[in-house]
Design an enzyme around this catalytic site. Structure first.
Site, PDB file in Angstrom:
ATOM      1  CB  SER A 129      -0.893  -0.004   1.244  1.00 36.81           C
ATOM      2  OG  SER A 129      -1.478   1.266   1.449  1.00 36.81           O
ATOM      3  CB  SER A 130       0.477   4.641  -1.359  1.00 31.44           C
ATOM      4  OG  SER A 130      -0.819   4.942  -0.866  1.00 31.44           O
ATOM      5  CB  CYS A 131      -0.475   3.717   4.090  1.00 37.58           C
ATOM      6  SG  CYS A 131      -0.550   1.994   4.588  1.00 37.58           S
ATOM      7  CE1 TYR A 158      -3.585  -3.087   5.765  1.00 40.65           C
ATOM      8  CE2 TYR A 158      -2.382  -1.266   4.759  1.00 40.65           C
ATOM      9  CZ  TYR A 158      -3.153  -2.408   4.633  1.00 40.65           C
ATOM     10  OH  TYR A 158      -3.488  -2.873   3.382  1.00 40.65           O
ATOM     11  CE  LYS A 162      -1.298  -5.313   3.244  1.00 45.94           C
ATOM     12  NZ  LYS A 162      -1.573  -6.448   2.346  1.00 45.94           N
ATOM     13  CB  THR A 186      -2.150   5.113  -5.424  1.00 40.29           C
ATOM     14  OG1 THR A 186      -2.351   6.343  -4.734  1.00 40.29           O
ATOM     15  CG2 THR A 186      -3.213   4.922  -6.481  1.00 40.29           C
ATOM     16  CG  LEU A 188      -6.452   0.374  -4.561  1.00 38.15           C
ATOM     17  CD1 LEU A 188      -6.287  -1.095  -4.169  1.00 38.15           C
ATOM     18  CD2 LEU A 188      -6.089   0.588  -6.028  1.00 38.15           C
ATOM     19  CG  HIS A 201      -9.636   3.301   2.827  1.00 40.45           C
ATOM     20  ND1 HIS A 201      -9.808   1.951   2.597  1.00 40.45           N
ATOM     21  CD2 HIS A 201      -8.489   3.413   3.547  1.00 40.45           C
ATOM     22  CE1 HIS A 201      -8.816   1.275   3.145  1.00 40.45           C
ATOM     23  NE2 HIS A 201      -7.997   2.137   3.744  1.00 40.45           N
ATOM     24  NE  ARG A 231      -4.367  10.762   1.769  1.00 37.29           N
ATOM     25  CZ  ARG A 231      -3.591  11.615   2.427  1.00 37.29           C
ATOM     26  NH1 ARG A 231      -2.837  12.469   1.755  1.00 37.29           N
ATOM     27  NH2 ARG A 231      -3.567  11.622   3.750  1.00 37.29           N
ATOM     28  CG  ASP A 291      -5.707  17.420   7.423  1.00 36.55           C
ATOM     29  OD1 ASP A 291      -6.894  17.234   7.093  1.00 36.55           O
ATOM     30  OD2 ASP A 291      -5.184  18.541   7.507  1.00 36.55           O
TER      31      ASP A 291
END
Length: 335
Positions: A129-131, A158, A162, A186, A188, A201, A231, A291
């Site tokens: 994931s991008s996170c 999380y 990952k 990114t 989804l 999300h 985003r 944020d």
């Protein structure tokens, strides 16, 4: 189980193809997490090509239980594994249950990747994931930014799980020559997304919140944060297409970003969704609420160089997702 029909270019560049095309025809392809957002999209994409898929219900196989996973692999012997199963959620869910997110996602990653090694899976796709990138990574974020700075605290648990799973796949690739690849998509969205306001999300949450405000004729909607974070969003059907593309053409240990390469502010996103759902009231923001990461835009030059780009534009994708949600939702749970 069922079967269903600003770094140097020299650093980021990879060959146009890292191996001869890997044939998917005739393979036993297991889609783990087939009822989720990504897994269901992969099933649709496989079906378009007439490729059957192995699936197993969560009630039949708990991926957090190592022995159960090993028994399933021993019985079913998949050739290809697409690991789309995970415990996922938005800022609120991640921040309120970090131990659960870390525990379950670590277990899923370890059990499935290790079983894929032990039972000689030919190809594995691990979805990150991008996170997982640092909170303040330089934009757009290239793959080499991984582990170069602190994570966003609200989804750290999380992200750590990952990263661990992705690194396990990477090191099996490097040390044992296994064709285990890692994709970092990114944000989804699309059919079968989670629209629950407590755990979803941002994009599906905004669709539901603005739809309900329209239905209730509310003059004002208040949203979390300042509205200024940026985003990037990718329709899940585009991700499914990228997964099959990379299964056939990519086998390097280096992770690869999957995204659109463009982003939008949360305020702009809310205004776009309001137009799509027909909400005409005021959109306000509560800056006392979090944020999250200021910006998450992926550098997708590595994937583009291999010859893949997404096709579904954001406005059209949101409109189709909204229509799909309306067509499949009858009695929505209490707000």
């Amino acid at each position: 189980m069922t079967v269903r029909s600003d770094i140097p270019a020299s650093v980021t560049a990879l060959p146009a193809s890292t191996e001869d095309a890997f044939a998917l025809e005739g393979r036993r392809i297991w889609v783990a997490g087939h009822r989720g957002l990504v897994g269901s999209a992969v099933l649709r994409r496989l079906a378009r090509e007439g490729l059957p898929a192995l699936t197993v219900e969560r009630t039949e196989l708990d991926l957090t239980r190592q022995r159960d996973v090993e028994r399933w692999f021993d019985r079913e012997r998949p050739d290809v594994v697409i690991l789309a199963a995970a415990k996922v959620g938005g800022i609120l869910a991640n921040a309120s249950r970090p131990a659960e997110f870390l525990r379950d996602n670590l277990a899923i990653a370890l059990n499935v990747v290790e079983a894929s090694r032990a039972y000689d899976v030919r190809k594995l796709v691990f979805l990150g994931s991008s996170c997982i990138y640092p909170k303040l990574a330089a934009q757009p974020i290239h793959e080499e930014a991984l582990l170069t700075g602190p994570l966003e605290p609200t989804n750290e648990a999380y992200a750590v799980a990952k990263i661990a799973g992705m690194k396990l796949a990477e090191h099996y690739n490097r040390s044992l020559g296994r064709s285990f690849i890692s994709l970092m998509p990114t944000n989804l969205y699309g059919p079968n997304d989670n629209f629950d306001l407590q755990s979803s999300h941002v994009l599906p949450a905004l669709i539901r919140k603005l739809h309900e405000a329209k239905e209730a004729r509310s003059p004002r909607v208040e949203l979390f944060g300042t509205g200024t974070p940026r985003r990037e969003f990718l329709h899940v059907d585009d991700l499914a297409d990228a997964i099959l593309f990379l299964l056939r053409r990519y086998s390097a240990p280096e992770p690869i970003n999957v995204g659109w390469g463009e982003d939008i502010t949360i305020r702009e996103l809310a205004e776009m969704i309001a137009e799509i759902v027909g909400y005409e009231g005021e959109i306000a923001f509560d800056p006392s609420k979090p944020d999250g990461t200021p910006r998450k835009l992926l550098d997708v030059s590595r994937l583009n160089a291999l010859g893949w780009k997404p096709k579904i534009g954001l406005k059209a994708g949101i409109a189709s997702t909204y229509r799909h949600w309306l067509s499949t939702t009858r009695d929505m749970p209490d707000r």
